[in-house]
Design a protein around this motif. Structure first.
Motif, PDB file in Angstrom:
ATOM      1  N   LEU A   1      -5.158   4.386   2.264  1.00  0.00           N
ATOM      2  CA  LEU A   1      -5.537   3.956   0.916  1.00  0.00           C
ATOM      3  C   LEU A   1      -4.640   2.804   0.445  1.00  0.00           C
ATOM      4  CD1 LEU A   1      -6.226   7.415  -0.804  1.00  0.00           C
ATOM      5  CD2 LEU A   1      -7.857   5.884   0.325  1.00  0.00           C
ATOM      6  N   SER A   2      -4.260   1.940   1.397  1.00  0.00           N
ATOM      7  CA  SER A   2      -3.451   0.739   1.127  1.00  0.00           C
ATOM      8  C   SER A   2      -2.050   1.053   0.614  1.00  0.00           C
ATOM      9  CB  SER A   2      -4.175  -0.195   0.144  1.00  0.00           C
ATOM     10  OG  SER A   2      -5.467  -0.498   0.615  1.00  0.00           O
ATOM     11  N   GLN A   3      -1.578   2.255   0.886  1.00  0.00           N
ATOM     12  CA  GLN A   3      -0.215   2.655   0.533  1.00  0.00           C
ATOM     13  C   GLN A   3       0.575   2.874   1.820  1.00  0.00           C
ATOM     14  OE1 GLN A   3      -0.766   5.739  -2.758  1.00  0.00           O
ATOM     15  NE2 GLN A   3      -2.797   4.827  -2.549  1.00  0.00           N
ATOM     16  N   PHE A   4       1.661   2.128   1.966  1.00  0.00           N
ATOM     17  CA  PHE A   4       2.403   2.081   3.221  1.00  0.00           C
ATOM     18  C   PHE A   4       3.470   3.169   3.289  1.00  0.00           C
ATOM     19  CE2 PHE A   4       0.552  -2.072   2.643  1.00  0.00           C
ATOM     20  CZ  PHE A   4       0.114  -2.403   3.920  1.00  0.00           C
ATOM     21  N   TYR A   5       3.669   3.711   4.494  1.00  0.00           N
ATOM     22  CA  TYR A   5       4.609   4.810   4.702  1.00  0.00           C
ATOM     23  C   TYR A   5       5.360   4.612   6.018  1.00  0.00           C
ATOM     24  CZ  TYR A   5       0.503   6.103   7.406  1.00  0.00           C
ATOM     25  OH  TYR A   5      -0.562   6.056   8.266  1.00  0.00           O
ATOM     26  N   ASP A   6       6.477   5.353   6.173  1.00  0.00           N
ATOM     27  CA  ASP A   6       7.278   5.251   7.391  1.00  0.00           C
ATOM     28  C   ASP A   6       6.813   6.267   8.433  1.00  0.00           C
ATOM     29  OD1 ASP A   6       8.397   7.739   6.716  1.00  0.00           O
ATOM     30  OD2 ASP A   6      10.200   6.853   5.857  1.00  0.00           O
TER      31      ASP A   6
ATOM     32  N   ASN B   1       6.792   9.115   4.683  1.00  0.00           N
ATOM     33  CA  ASN B   1       7.340   8.837   3.358  1.00  0.00           C
ATOM     34  C   ASN B   1       6.862   7.480   2.862  1.00  0.00           C
ATOM     35  OD1 ASN B   1       9.040  11.220   3.389  1.00  0.00           O
ATOM     36  ND2 ASN B   1      10.291  10.126   4.897  1.00  0.00           N
ATOM     37  N   VAL B   2       6.287   7.428   1.670  1.00  0.00           N
ATOM     38  CA  VAL B   2       5.771   6.175   1.113  1.00  0.00           C
ATOM     39  C   VAL B   2       6.948   5.247   0.795  1.00  0.00           C
ATOM     40  CG1 VAL B   2       4.457   5.122  -0.771  1.00  0.00           C
ATOM     41  CG2 VAL B   2       3.754   7.342   0.155  1.00  0.00           C
ATOM     42  N   ILE B   3       6.859   4.007   1.246  1.00  0.00           N
ATOM     43  CA  ILE B   3       7.932   3.044   0.976  1.00  0.00           C
ATOM     44  C   ILE B   3       7.773   2.475  -0.436  1.00  0.00           C
ATOM     45  CG2 ILE B   3       8.121   2.440   3.435  1.00  0.00           C
ATOM     46  CD1 ILE B   3       6.782  -0.274   2.687  1.00  0.00           C
ATOM     47  N   ASP B   4       8.844   1.951  -0.960  1.00  0.00           N
ATOM     48  CA  ASP B   4       8.830   1.359  -2.306  1.00  0.00           C
ATOM     49  C   ASP B   4       8.412  -0.101  -2.170  1.00  0.00           C
ATOM     50  OD1 ASP B   4       9.158   0.742  -4.946  1.00  0.00           O
ATOM     51  OD2 ASP B   4      11.351   0.733  -4.904  1.00  0.00           O
ATOM     52  N   TYR B   5       7.126  -0.363  -2.451  1.00  0.00           N
ATOM     53  CA  TYR B   5       6.593  -1.719  -2.261  1.00  0.00           C
ATOM     54  C   TYR B   5       5.770  -2.124  -3.485  1.00  0.00           C
ATOM     55  CZ  TYR B   5       4.420  -5.746  -0.011  1.00  0.00           C
ATOM     56  OH  TYR B   5       3.999  -7.021   0.296  1.00  0.00           O
ATOM     57  N   LYS B   6       5.937  -3.349  -3.922  1.00  0.00           N
ATOM     58  CA  LYS B   6       5.340  -3.833  -5.173  1.00  0.00           C
ATOM     59  C   LYS B   6       3.815  -3.701  -5.209  1.00  0.00           C
ATOM     60  CE  LYS B   6       5.154  -8.580  -3.408  1.00  0.00           C
ATOM     61  NZ  LYS B   6       5.542  -9.987  -3.601  1.00  0.00           N
TER      62      LYS B   6
ATOM     63  N   HIS C   1       1.862  -1.435  -4.238  1.00  0.00           N
ATOM     64  CA  HIS C   1       1.399  -0.094  -4.609  1.00  0.00           C
ATOM     65  C   HIS C   1       1.133   0.035  -6.098  1.00  0.00           C
ATOM     66  CE1 HIS C   1       3.595   1.605  -0.801  1.00  0.00           C
ATOM     67  NE2 HIS C   1       2.544   0.848  -0.511  1.00  0.00           N
ATOM     68  N   LYS C   2       1.895  -0.709  -6.894  1.00  0.00           N
ATOM     69  CA  LYS C   2       1.749  -0.628  -8.355  1.00  0.00           C
ATOM     70  C   LYS C   2       0.614  -1.513  -8.873  1.00  0.00           C
ATOM     71  CE  LYS C   2       6.622   0.511  -8.879  1.00  0.00           C
ATOM     72  NZ  LYS C   2       7.964   0.050  -9.323  1.00  0.00           N
ATOM     73  N   GLN C   3       0.021  -2.305  -7.973  1.00  0.00           N
ATOM     74  CA  GLN C   3      -1.093  -3.176  -8.366  1.00  0.00           C
ATOM     75  C   GLN C   3      -2.437  -2.663  -7.834  1.00  0.00           C
ATOM     76  OE1 GLN C   3       1.884  -6.670  -7.165  1.00  0.00           O
ATOM     77  NE2 GLN C   3      -0.181  -7.446  -7.519  1.00  0.00           N
ATOM     78  N   LEU C   4      -2.421  -1.466  -7.267  1.00  0.00           N
ATOM     79  CA  LEU C   4      -3.639  -0.899  -6.676  1.00  0.00           C
ATOM     80  C   LEU C   4      -4.480  -0.160  -7.707  1.00  0.00           C
ATOM     81  CD1 LEU C   4      -2.181   0.676  -3.409  1.00  0.00           C
ATOM     82  CD2 LEU C   4      -3.614  -1.375  -3.533  1.00  0.00           C
ATOM     83  N   VAL C   5      -5.798  -0.306  -7.569  1.00  0.00           N
ATOM     84  CA  VAL C   5      -6.728   0.562  -8.304  1.00  0.00           C
ATOM     85  C   VAL C   5      -7.195   1.587  -7.278  1.00  0.00           C
ATOM     86  CG1 VAL C   5      -8.834   0.694  -9.664  1.00  0.00           C
ATOM     87  CG2 VAL C   5      -7.407  -1.375  -9.760  1.00  0.00           C
ATOM     88  N   SER C   6      -6.430   2.661  -7.183  1.00  0.00           N
ATOM     89  CA  SER C   6      -6.642   3.601  -6.085  1.00  0.00           C
ATOM     90  C   SER C   6      -6.096   4.979  -6.413  1.00  0.00           C
ATOM     91  CB  SER C   6      -5.951   3.068  -4.824  1.00  0.00           C
ATOM     92  OG  SER C   6      -6.053   3.986  -3.759  1.00  0.00           O
ATOM     93  N   THR C   7      -6.634   5.969  -5.719  1.00  0.00           N
ATOM     94  CA  THR C   7      -6.058   7.313  -5.742  1.00  0.00           C
ATOM     95  C   THR C   7      -4.692   7.262  -5.073  1.00  0.00           C
ATOM     96  OG1 THR C   7      -8.278   8.235  -5.498  1.00  0.00           O
ATOM     97  CG2 THR C   7      -6.440   9.693  -4.979  1.00  0.00           C
TER      98      THR C   7
END
Length: 287
Positions: free
Chosen positions: A217-222, A226-231, A233-239
């Motif tokens: 869902l376009s959210q990156f993880y290691d 674990n979801v990484i802290d990436y800018k 993610h805060k601009q997504l219109v997503s679950t």
């Protein structure tokens, strides 16, 4: 029997046989299915299910350049076999999901509702098919698609859209689904999110340097999910990816060795209940 043998035994032309078979397929009178249990190493399947805590695993024989098509057909078959009346299916983002929708062939006696998990409308419309697809033409299909892009320019705008009534209503439907189907993205220049120019190849190199191995869902993880802290993610219109852990029957469709680490991260993160992948990837998961 071959089409020629059928034509001879029924005293018909071969072209008529082809025509009748196509009509029968379109009307769900006949179906073509592969029984994967006869071609899959059950010991390998059980080892992977046990190691990653999967409810189910479908391993598709390697198909070279056509692997995505084989995987999406297997995924469609898996979903078809689990459809009952009034089924709600959550739909993720990307090519694997879109192809799976295009291969669905569900009896018209069932009412099926499709709910999008994120913006990016075009990826919920099957690719490489025409309007005769069952996904378009089945009168018992309902679609609830978020009327928004996948990525917007700022975090405040993303928050505002997620609170808009039409999108909020769709988000409220998601937890009540029977099945959720998602793809898994690798961190490389061939990722859908790069092809659609939401991110550049340079962005992907930065994401990789931050420890990311894949995205759901376009959210990156290691590698541990674990979801990484990436800018972005805060601009997504997503679950949010974390919601997947609480949903019923999350099915991921992903194959190819380039996605090995992305698949492992998603499995370790607990985002998946069912994995549909190819035999090359399956063997690599327990190495």
């Amino acid at each position: 029997m071959t089409q020629n043998e059928i034509a001879e035994s029924l005293n018909l032309s071969r072209m008529k046989v082809i025509k009748y078979l196509e009509i029968a397929k379109a009307n769900h009178i006949i179906q073509f299915k592969i029984n994967l249990d006869h071609v899959v190493d059950m010991d390998l399947q059980n080892k992977i299910k046990q190691q990653y805590g999967l409810q189910d695993l479908y391993i598709v024989p390697a198909a070279g350049q056509n692997s995505l098509d084989s995987l999406s057909k297997a995924a469609a078959q898996y979903i078809e076999d689990r459809i009952t009346s009034d089924t709600m299916i959550n739909v993720g983002y990307g090519q694997a999901v879109s192809r799976t929708l295009g291969h669905l062939n569900i009896s018209t006696k069932y009412k099926v509702t499709f709910v999008s998990l994120s913006g990016g409308v075009k990826f919920y419309i099957p690719t490489a098919i025409d309007s005769s697809s069952d996904y378009y033409s089945n009168p018992n299909y309902n679609h609830y698609i978020m009327p928004a892009p996948l990525v917007v320019s700022t975090e405040p705008l993303a928050k505002q859209l997620l609170n808009e009534k039409p999108i909020k209503k769709i988000l409220e439907m998601i937890p009540y689904s029977n099945i959720t189907i998602i793809g898994i993205g690798a961190v490389n220049e061939r990722a859908t999110i790069v092809k659609e120019e939401y991110l550049t190849t340079n962005d992907m190199e930065i994401i990789k340097s931050m420890g990311a191995v894949g995205d759901v869902l376009s959210q990156f993880y290691d590698i541990n999910g674990n979801v990484i802290d990436y800018k972005l993610h805060k601009q997504l219109v997503s679950t949010e990816i974390s919601l997947l852990k609480s949903l019923n029957h999350v099915v991921a469709v992903a194959g190819g060795l380039e996605k090995r680490e992305a698949i492992i991260g998603a499995l370790r993160g607990g985002y998946i209940d069912v994995l549909i992948t190819d035999e090359v990837v399956a063997k690599s998961l327990i190495d």
